[in-house]
Enzyme design. Sequence first.
Site, PDB file in Angstrom:
ATOM      1  N   HIS A 197       0.688   4.407   0.795  1.00 51.93           N
ATOM      2  CA  HIS A 197       0.702   5.266   1.928  1.00 51.93           C
ATOM      3  C   HIS A 197       1.580   4.723   3.026  1.00 51.93           C
ATOM      4  O   HIS A 197       2.097   5.574   3.584  1.00 51.93           O
ATOM      5  CB  HIS A 197      -0.647   5.581   2.604  1.00 51.93           C
ATOM      6  CG  HIS A 197      -1.029   4.505   3.520  1.00 51.93           C
ATOM      7  ND1 HIS A 197      -1.630   3.233   3.010  1.00 51.93           N
ATOM      8  CD2 HIS A 197      -1.109   4.246   4.815  1.00 51.93           C
ATOM      9  CE1 HIS A 197      -2.041   2.603   4.191  1.00 51.93           C
ATOM     10  NE2 HIS A 197      -1.624   2.990   5.148  1.00 51.93           N
TER      11      HIS A 197
ATOM     12  N   CYS B  27      -3.675  -5.409  11.752  1.00 54.08           N
ATOM     13  CA  CYS B  27      -4.673  -6.140  11.323  1.00 54.08           C
ATOM     14  C   CYS B  27      -5.880  -5.984  11.992  1.00 54.08           C
ATOM     15  O   CYS B  27      -6.807  -6.441  11.670  1.00 54.08           O
ATOM     16  CB  CYS B  27      -4.223  -7.378  10.567  1.00 54.08           C
ATOM     17  SG  CYS B  27      -3.339  -8.477  12.118  1.00 54.08           S
TER      18      CYS B  27
ATOM     19  N   SER C 168       0.723  -1.143  -0.016  1.00 54.30           N
ATOM     20  CA  SER C 168       0.029   0.209  -0.011  1.00 54.30           C
ATOM     21  C   SER C 168       1.141   1.064   0.071  1.00 54.30           C
ATOM     22  O   SER C 168       1.787   1.260   0.915  1.00 54.30           O
ATOM     23  CB  SER C 168      -0.827   0.131   1.339  1.00 54.30           C
ATOM     24  OG  SER C 168      -1.705   1.165   1.243  1.00 54.30           O
TER      25      SER C 168
END
Length: 299
Positions: free
Chosen positions: A33, A157, A31
Amino acid sequence: CRAAGVPLLVDAAQSLAWGRVEGDWSLLAGSAHKWGGPAGVGLLVVRKGVRFAPQGPADERESGRAAGFENIPAVVAAAASLRAVRAEAAAEDARLRELTERIRARVPGLVPDVEVVGDPVRRLPHVVTFSCLYVDGETLLHELDRAGFSVSSGSSCTSSTLTPSHVLKAMGVLSEGNVRVSLPLRTAEGDVERFLEVLPGTVASVRERLGATAVTAPAPAPASAPSLVVDALGKRCPIPVIELAKVIGDVPVGGTVTVLADDEAARLDIPAWCEMRSQQYVGEEPAERGAAFVVRRLS
């Protein structure tokens, strides 16, 4: 996995900024970011020869692996930012690793009843995790946030839920009172020093609020109390662990304490407490409500 015919998916969100992800993986995800790129853009790498079928809507774009139009400017920005981060990765790796090593080394001396978790060498340079006994993780996070530090509890997570982390369960460490510190690129040394100054008082304040200041090391106890039962039903962790720690000294060495609890986190935290305090976790027994966790005093 390959020998068993099972595809291996690697979540490389945290590690892509630091170099190539080695190994014989089948799929790799990241990802943007996480390495300072635009939010909302990710990547999926499918190794040649791996069968892949999307679970959601799909069309002819990207070989049926995605639906809709790609955000091309954001994709280009993600690639450019990854290239820029990789260019300074070696220097930042050494610098941030020294700062996280400083946290790993000093936190146990600054805060009592703390365990630093994770491999000391085979780890990412910017992440360090430690577990504090007798502390509610969310409360500790709020107090540190008020002091100007944004840290996390548990694993990423499960950071948006109250579910005990399956990652921490696999590691055998506390789910409550866990603190995960991630240092951004170019983190200043002074920020780390101030964090180490603020942390002891913050933990002590949270423990006092939870009534954990009365917890002391087990002392000799009369032989007339070979076992005790602690009713922690309806109480969230770390309260069951705090109640256990308060009474473990009231049974003789070899005696047992049975903790009745219905918070799912107790299933992880009571065995982890036993490991940290050198006591024996006997096991879990069925109960009318929740479960009964049996601990034997060894010292």
